[in-house]
Structure formats: C-alpha cells, structure tokens
Design a protein around this motif. Structure first.
Motif, short mmCIF file in Angstrom:
data_model
loop_
_atom_site.label_atom_id
_atom_site.label_comp_id
_atom_site.label_asym_id
_atom_site.label_seq_id
_atom_site.Cartn_x
_atom_site.Cartn_y
_atom_site.Cartn_z
N LYS A 1 -13.16 -6.90 2.62
CA LYS A 1 -12.71 -5.91 1.62
C LYS A 1 -11.19 -5.75 1.63
CE LYS A 1 -16.57 -2.68 1.40
NZ LYS A 1 -17.03 -1.46 2.06
N ASP A 2 -10.58 -5.95 2.78
CA ASP A 2 -9.15 -5.66 2.94
C ASP A 2 -8.31 -6.85 2.49
OD1 ASP A 2 -6.80 -4.40 3.64
OD2 ASP A 2 -6.95 -4.88 5.76
N GLN A 3 -8.14 -6.99 1.19
CA GLN A 3 -7.43 -8.16 0.66
C GLN A 3 -6.09 -7.81 0.02
OE1 GLN A 3 -8.21 -11.22 1.30
NE2 GLN A 3 -10.09 -10.65 2.32
N VAL A 4 -5.79 -6.52 -0.12
CA VAL A 4 -4.54 -6.13 -0.79
C VAL A 4 -3.36 -6.31 0.16
CG1 VAL A 4 -3.29 -4.26 -1.97
CG2 VAL A 4 -5.78 -4.47 -2.23
N LEU A 5 -2.37 -7.07 -0.28
CA LEU A 5 -1.22 -7.34 0.58
C LEU A 5 -0.09 -6.34 0.32
CD1 LEU A 5 -0.85 -11.25 0.43
CD2 LEU A 5 -2.21 -9.87 2.00
N VAL A 6 0.68 -6.08 1.36
CA VAL A 6 1.88 -5.27 1.25
C VAL A 6 2.82 -5.94 0.24
CG1 VAL A 6 3.95 -4.57 2.56
CG2 VAL A 6 1.69 -4.36 3.62
N SER A 7 3.50 -5.14 -0.58
CA SER A 7 4.34 -5.69 -1.65
C SER A 7 5.43 -6.61 -1.11
CB SER A 7 5.01 -4.55 -2.43
OG SER A 7 6.05 -3.97 -1.64
N GLU A 8 5.87 -7.52 -1.97
CA GLU A 8 6.89 -8.49 -1.56
C GLU A 8 8.19 -7.78 -1.17
OE1 GLU A 8 9.04 -12.57 -3.12
OE2 GLU A 8 7.50 -11.67 -4.38
N PHE A 9 8.51 -6.72 -1.91
CA PHE A 9 9.73 -5.96 -1.62
C PHE A 9 9.67 -5.39 -0.19
CE2 PHE A 9 11.78 -1.76 -1.38
CZ PHE A 9 13.10 -2.12 -1.64
N LYS A 10 8.51 -4.79 0.15
CA LYS A 10 8.38 -4.20 1.49
C LYS A 10 8.36 -5.29 2.56
CE LYS A 10 6.01 -0.94 4.38
NZ LYS A 10 4.78 -0.25 4.76
N GLN A 11 7.76 -6.44 2.23
CA GLN A 11 7.72 -7.54 3.20
C GLN A 11 9.13 -8.04 3.53
OE1 GLN A 11 4.81 -10.08 3.97
NE2 GLN A 11 3.29 -9.47 2.47
N LEU A 12 9.98 -8.16 2.50
CA LEU A 12 11.36 -8.61 2.71
C LEU A 12 12.14 -7.59 3.54
CD1 LEU A 12 12.12 -10.04 -0.86
CD2 LEU A 12 12.01 -11.36 1.27
N LYS A 13 11.86 -6.31 3.27
CA LYS A 13 12.52 -5.23 4.01
C LYS A 13 12.12 -5.29 5.49
CE LYS A 13 13.46 -0.27 3.38
NZ LYS A 13 12.94 0.46 4.54
N LEU A 14 10.83 -5.53 5.76
CA LEU A 14 10.35 -5.62 7.14
C LEU A 14 11.00 -6.79 7.87
CD1 LEU A 14 6.54 -4.91 6.58
CD2 LEU A 14 8.08 -3.48 7.95
N GLU A 15 11.16 -7.90 7.17
CA GLU A 15 11.78 -9.09 7.77
C GLU A 15 13.25 -8.79 8.10
OE1 GLU A 15 12.36 -12.83 9.29
OE2 GLU A 15 10.44 -11.93 8.78
N LYS A 16 13.92 -8.13 7.16
CA LYS A 16 15.34 -7.80 7.33
C LYS A 16 15.55 -6.80 8.47
CE LYS A 16 18.13 -5.81 4.14
NZ LYS A 16 18.50 -5.54 2.75
N GLU A 17 14.58 -5.88 8.61
CA GLU A 17 14.74 -4.79 9.60
C GLU A 17 13.95 -5.04 10.88
OE1 GLU A 17 13.66 -1.28 7.41
OE2 GLU A 17 15.53 -1.30 6.24
N ALA A 18 13.51 -6.27 11.08
CA ALA A 18 12.67 -6.58 12.25
C ALA A 18 13.36 -6.20 13.56
CB ALA A 18 12.29 -8.06 12.26
N GLN A 19 14.63 -6.58 13.69
CA GLN A 19 15.34 -6.28 14.94
C GLN A 19 15.48 -4.77 15.13
OE1 GLN A 19 19.62 -7.11 15.39
NE2 GLN A 19 19.06 -8.33 17.17
N LYS A 20 15.84 -4.07 14.06
CA LYS A 20 16.01 -2.61 14.12
C LYS A 20 14.69 -1.94 14.55
CE LYS A 20 16.02 0.33 10.58
NZ LYS A 20 16.38 0.95 9.28
N ASN A 21 13.57 -2.42 13.98
CA ASN A 21 12.26 -1.82 14.31
C ASN A 21 11.89 -2.02 15.77
OD1 ASN A 21 11.83 -0.71 11.77
ND2 ASN A 21 10.91 -2.59 10.97
N TRP A 22 12.21 -3.21 16.32
CA TRP A 22 11.93 -3.43 17.75
C TRP A 22 12.87 -2.62 18.63
CZ3 TRP A 22 7.77 -4.70 20.08
CH2 TRP A 22 6.82 -5.50 19.43
N ASP A 23 14.10 -2.47 18.17
CA ASP A 23 15.06 -1.66 18.92
C ASP A 23 14.59 -0.20 18.99
OD1 ASP A 23 17.19 -2.84 20.22
OD2 ASP A 23 18.66 -1.67 19.10
#
Length: 268
Positions: free
Chosen positions: A23-45
C-alpha cells in the motif's frame, strides 16, 4: 531471549506486513528529496548534537562477528592498519583499540561533530589513530591515507545512510586505500528489517529507501543489490549473507524481527 540464523534467504513477510508495504507506494516529493540530500550532513550533525555519545552502544561484538580482524595477520604481533569508514562517535573504534594493541586506525565520519566527540574521548591518541571529517562520496581518502596501505576496512551501518545512486562512489574511494588481497567487512540493514516495517506512510524515498523523522535516511539491502554494487567496483565476493535475529520480549509477548546483511568483499 534471541535466536539468530544466517543464510541466503530473505525474510518472509506475514500477509499483513506484505499488504502494508504494498500500500505504501507514495514517494516523498522530488523537492524534499533534493533538500534531504543537500542537508544530509547537517541532519547527521544535529543527530549527534541531540544524542551526544549516548545513542549507540559500544560495539564489543565486532571482533566476535568479524574474526578476520585477527585472521588477516600474517604473524602474531603484526601491526594492522585499519580504516573505519563512518566511525560515528567511536563506538566500534575504541573497543577495537582496547582489545587489540597492535592496530593503527584511520577513522572518518561525515559529521564534524562526531569527529570532535572522537577526538575528545579519553582513549583517543594520535599515536594509535588518525580521525578526520570526510564525505566518502566526494572527499578523496588519499588526502589522509596512503594508497594500498590498509589491511581491513570496516563499513558498519554506514552505506545505508547514503543515497543509493552514490553508494558506488564510497566503494570506489575505499578501494584506493585498501591493500590488494585485503577485505572490506560490511554489516548493515537488510530487507524487511523491523525498522523498515515501522516507517509511517509518507517516509518512502525510493525502493527500500526511507527517511526518518529527523531527516536522516536509511536504505535496506538485498543480498543481490549489495553483491552487484561491490562487484561493479572490482571487488570479489567472499561472504554475503543475511543475518536474521528474532528478539523476543516474553513479558510483552513481542517478537521483533531484525535483519542485517553481513558480508566480506576482497580487493583482488
């Protein structure tokens, strides 16, 4: 209590689990995915800021699970050079340095804060380890480690936090510093691990790839995917298997299925 089995068969889902995942097939939006990639280091910090050095337990199981750390010596007192790629705050590094006095360890992490915690640890000594900040997908390990000089690389619960499209870059980077004939020891989340089944709807980034509430991400590996990933970068497969554990909480009559992938790949 807990029981553990190793092998090549993936965990079989219950009907209810299979329906929920289907049932869980809806993906996070492309905009949010790019933001997560960009902020990956900040989120781990931020993760390490919140949890300090208290989140992960010291991993005293490493030498038990990975006999290769001892077995790769050619003679008893040989000094080994190891790289812990993605060392976090040193939960794996320091037990290893305590258990084995003939090890020099290189260790790196994506998070500058995690690296600072390692350097502040009472067991940290520049004579026994060199710790540095590094984005394994783009910072050249050769800037800190000589080529073909490392006896063992540990990659433990690290690759899962990296976007699947960039995982090959990490393996390529590690390949340069590993001695020929030596191995990468890998352990990470396997397909249908309990953590994968707990994600709420709206957390899915792609196939077997999810985002946690704190913005950190997690990929769940199949044996085939991991094998192809390493072989495409020139490694030979030595061992690659699922470790399935059922942790039973008798008081609450709960059974928690944990699935990991534990593997060993060699540089020819």
């Amino acid at each position: 209590g807990a029981f553990q089995k190793k092998g090549h068969s993936a965990r079989v889902l219950s009907l209810e689990e299979a329906e929920r995942l289907a049932k869980d097939q809806v993906l996070v939006s492309e905009f949010k995915q790019l933001k997560l990639e960009k902020e990956a280091q900040k989120n781990w910090d931020l993760f390490y800021k919140r949890n300090s050095t208290n989140f992960f337990k010291d991993r005293h199981w490493t030498t038990r699970e990975f006999q290769e750390l001892k077995a790769c010596r050619e003679f008893a007192d040989q000094k080994l050079s190891i790289l812990e790629a993605g060392c976090g705050v040193g939960n794996c590094l320091f037990p290893l340095l305590e258990e084995d006095l003939n090890i020099f360890a290189y260790a790196c992490d994506f998070s500058p804060r995690a690296v600072e915690y390692v350097k502040k640890n009472a067991l940290y000594s520049t004579e026994r380890c060199k710790v540095f900040q590094c984005d394994l997908t783009k910072d050249d390990l050769l800037d800190n480690i000589p080529a073909d000089s490392v006896d063992v690389v540990t990659l433990i619960f690290v690759l899962s936090a990296i976007h699947p499209d960039k995982m090959h870059l990490v393996l390529r980077n590690i390949y340069k510093v590993l001695k020929p004939g030596k191995c990468v020891l890998f352990r990470d989340y396997g397909l249908y691990d309990h953590a994968m089944l707990r994600f709420k709807s709206g957390s899915k980034l792609g196939e077997n790839f999810y985002v946690r509430q704190d913005g950190t991400r997690s990929y769940f590996f199949t044996e085939e995917f991991l094998s192809q990933l390493f072989k495409a970068e020139g490694y030979e497969q030595v061992v690659n298997e699922y470790v399935q554990r059922e942790t039973v909480n008798r008081k609450e009559d709960l059974c928690v299925p944990r699935v990991f992938l534990q593997s060993k790949f060699q540089k020819p």
